[in-house]
Write a protein that holds these residues in place. Structure first.
Motif, PDB file in Angstrom:
ATOM      1  N   PHE A 201      -0.808  -1.819  -5.941  1.00  0.00           N
ATOM      2  CA  PHE A 201       0.439  -1.665  -6.589  1.00  0.00           C
ATOM      3  C   PHE A 201       0.392  -2.710  -7.870  1.00  0.00           C
ATOM      4  O   PHE A 201       0.435  -3.871  -7.413  1.00  0.00           O
ATOM      5  N   ASN A 202       0.246  -2.226  -8.939  1.00  0.00           N
ATOM      6  CA  ASN A 202       0.225  -2.966 -10.202  1.00  0.00           C
ATOM      7  C   ASN A 202       0.959  -2.579 -11.247  1.00  0.00           C
ATOM      8  O   ASN A 202       1.603  -1.212 -11.242  1.00  0.00           O
ATOM      9  N   VAL A 203       1.035  -3.051 -12.209  1.00  0.00           N
ATOM     10  CA  VAL A 203       1.803  -2.780 -13.576  1.00  0.00           C
ATOM     11  C   VAL A 203       1.480  -1.044 -14.081  1.00  0.00           C
ATOM     12  O   VAL A 203       2.062  -0.227 -14.360  1.00  0.00           O
ATOM     13  N   ASN A 204       0.160  -0.937 -13.813  1.00  0.00           N
ATOM     14  CA  ASN A 204      -0.228   0.635 -14.217  1.00  0.00           C
ATOM     15  C   ASN A 204       0.159   1.692 -13.149  1.00  0.00           C
ATOM     16  O   ASN A 204       0.553   2.546 -13.698  1.00  0.00           O
ATOM     17  N   VAL A 205       0.117   1.221 -11.895  1.00  0.00           N
ATOM     18  CA  VAL A 205       0.585   2.491 -10.934  1.00  0.00           C
ATOM     19  C   VAL A 205       2.234   2.442 -10.940  1.00  0.00           C
ATOM     20  O   VAL A 205       2.725   3.345 -11.091  1.00  0.00           O
ATOM     21  N   CYS A 206       2.763   1.315 -11.479  1.00  0.00           N
ATOM     22  CA  CYS A 206       4.230   1.406 -11.713  1.00  0.00           C
ATOM     23  C   CYS A 206       4.579   2.256 -12.700  1.00  0.00           C
ATOM     24  O   CYS A 206       5.649   2.811 -12.875  1.00  0.00           O
ATOM     25  N   GLN A 207       3.661   2.477 -13.950  1.00  0.00           N
ATOM     26  CA  GLN A 207       4.122   3.421 -15.061  1.00  0.00           C
ATOM     27  C   GLN A 207       4.277   4.971 -14.709  1.00  0.00           C
ATOM     28  O   GLN A 207       4.533   5.523 -15.234  1.00  0.00           O
ATOM     29  N   LEU A 208       3.443   5.160 -13.609  1.00  0.00           N
ATOM     30  CA  LEU A 208       3.179   6.535 -13.352  1.00  0.00           C
ATOM     31  C   LEU A 208       4.133   7.567 -13.211  1.00  0.00           C
ATOM     32  O   LEU A 208       4.252   8.676 -13.814  1.00  0.00           O
TER      33      LEU A 208
ATOM     34  N   TYR B 274       0.849  -1.168  -0.045  1.00  0.00           N
ATOM     35  CA  TYR B 274       0.042  -0.061  -0.021  1.00  0.00           C
ATOM     36  C   TYR B 274       0.920   1.262   0.273  1.00  0.00           C
ATOM     37  O   TYR B 274       0.715   2.166  -0.778  1.00  0.00           O
ATOM     38  N   LEU B 275       1.816   1.043   0.931  1.00  0.00           N
ATOM     39  CA  LEU B 275       2.988   2.507   0.985  1.00  0.00           C
ATOM     40  C   LEU B 275       3.498   2.724  -0.431  1.00  0.00           C
ATOM     41  O   LEU B 275       3.493   3.830  -0.821  1.00  0.00           O
ATOM     42  N   LEU B 276       3.986   1.462  -1.057  1.00  0.00           N
ATOM     43  CA  LEU B 276       4.829   1.661  -2.316  1.00  0.00           C
ATOM     44  C   LEU B 276       3.939   2.096  -3.401  1.00  0.00           C
ATOM     45  O   LEU B 276       4.246   3.318  -4.172  1.00  0.00           O
ATOM     46  N   SER B 277       2.368   1.667  -3.256  1.00  0.00           N
ATOM     47  CA  SER B 277       1.688   2.537  -4.408  1.00  0.00           C
ATOM     48  C   SER B 277       1.476   4.089  -4.160  1.00  0.00           C
ATOM     49  O   SER B 277       1.531   4.917  -5.054  1.00  0.00           O
ATOM     50  N   GLN B 278       1.617   4.402  -2.991  1.00  0.00           N
ATOM     51  CA  GLN B 278       1.192   5.975  -2.764  1.00  0.00           C
ATOM     52  C   GLN B 278       2.558   6.538  -2.783  1.00  0.00           C
ATOM     53  O   GLN B 278       2.433   7.748  -3.327  1.00  0.00           O
TER      54      GLN B 278
END
Length: 295
Positions: free
Chosen positions: A59-66, A11-15
């Motif tokens: 946190f997924n591939v789409n968030v990783c692109q941001l 959760y923290l990683l995605s934020q």
């Protein structure tokens, strides 16, 4: 490695990825707007797009692109304006990381290429931009080698998933699918934008603006925001596939900037309190709704 297999770490990683992207958008918007309040509005408007609030826990591939999407646009513009080799090298570097995150990132690079073509036609193209290809291919090279050695597994997976998935499959697509799925895609995008538009209506007294295509800043923003969307729509139209909504996550990062830039003369800063009220409502509503749904 640092936090172990704990849910809160993801959760923290995605934020972290989303906040980093917002900071980059803010820094880029400072180049466009003399008034920093406009830069802040351009970022806070993104809270009205549910990719950056309700679904941001995953946190997924789409968030990783941001962050790579944001940095690619940022350094592309810096390269165009300052023409420094370091800016072009960083542009290529982050563009490659974006492609490694998800191949769909190429749609953004096509949008940038369209802008380059515009500069070539107007004889304002600078060949220093080719320095970006150095870092781009250096970063991609190990992956390209792996891809060849492993019989293009990632490409096979993407094609197989499209053919095999009953919801997105193109193997048994009917003629109506080429119309039905693109229309579903458009309706979803309109729905996604409703909170965004409500926020902007709270601060703008009218929606009238003169669009000057010769404005390089505006043209660049239009291309990086609209071209990837058009390409996704055409993908659905031509193949008859259903577009997964989450795949659109990075596509709207600079939409706030585009809207604020076009309508900046109609923004009434005296109504900023109403804007912040709606922002705070959405800011609180999102985690509360997510908590209730989870429980």
């Amino acid at each position: 490695k640092l936090f172990g297999n704990n849910d809160w770490a993801y959760y923290l990683l995605s934020q972290i990825f989303i906040i980093t992207s917002f900071v980059i958008v803010f820094k880029f918007s400072e180049i466009y707007f003399k008034e920093k309040t406009y830069s802040l509005i351009a970022v806070l408007l993104l809270e009205g797009i549910y990719f950056y609030n309700y679904t941001s826990t995953e946190f997924n591939v789409n968030v990783c692109q941001l962050p790579f999407w944001a940095l690619t646009v940022f350094y592309c513009w810096k390269g165009l304006q300052n023409n420094k080799v370091t800016d072009w090298l960083l542009f290529g570097f982050f563009a490659a990381l974006g492609v490694l995150s998800k191949y769909l990132f190429i749609y953004l690079l096509i949008a940038v290429d369209v802008y380059f073509i515009y500069l070539i036609i107007n004889k304002k193209f600078n060949f220093k931009c080719f320095y970006s290809l150095i870092t781009f291919f250096i970063v991609l090279l190990p992956h390209l080698i792996w891809l060849i050695d492993n019989d293009y597994k990632t490409i096979d997976y993407a094609v197989f998933r499209s053919l095999d998935d009953p919801l997105t499959g193109i193997g048994d697509s009917k003629l109506l699918d080429h119309i039905f799925y693109p229309l579903i895609f458009l309706s979803k995008q309109i729905g996604i934008f409703i909170p965004f538009l409500i926020m902007f209506f709270a601060i703008a007294f009218k929606f009238k603006a003169k669009i000057n295509i010769k404005d390089k800043k505006l043209l660049f923003l239009i291309l990086i925001n609209i071209t990837p969307l058009v390409l996704i729509f055409l993908t659905s139209l031509l193949t008859g596939t259903r577009i997964r909504t989450m795949g659109m996550t990075p596509f709207y990062l600079y939409m706030g900037m585009l809207v604020v830039y076009i309508f900046q003369n109609q923004i009434n800063l005296k109504k900023i309190k109403y804007f912040f009220s709606i922002f705070l409502f959405l800011f609180i509503l999102s985690p509360v709704a997510y908590y209730i749904q989870s429980v």
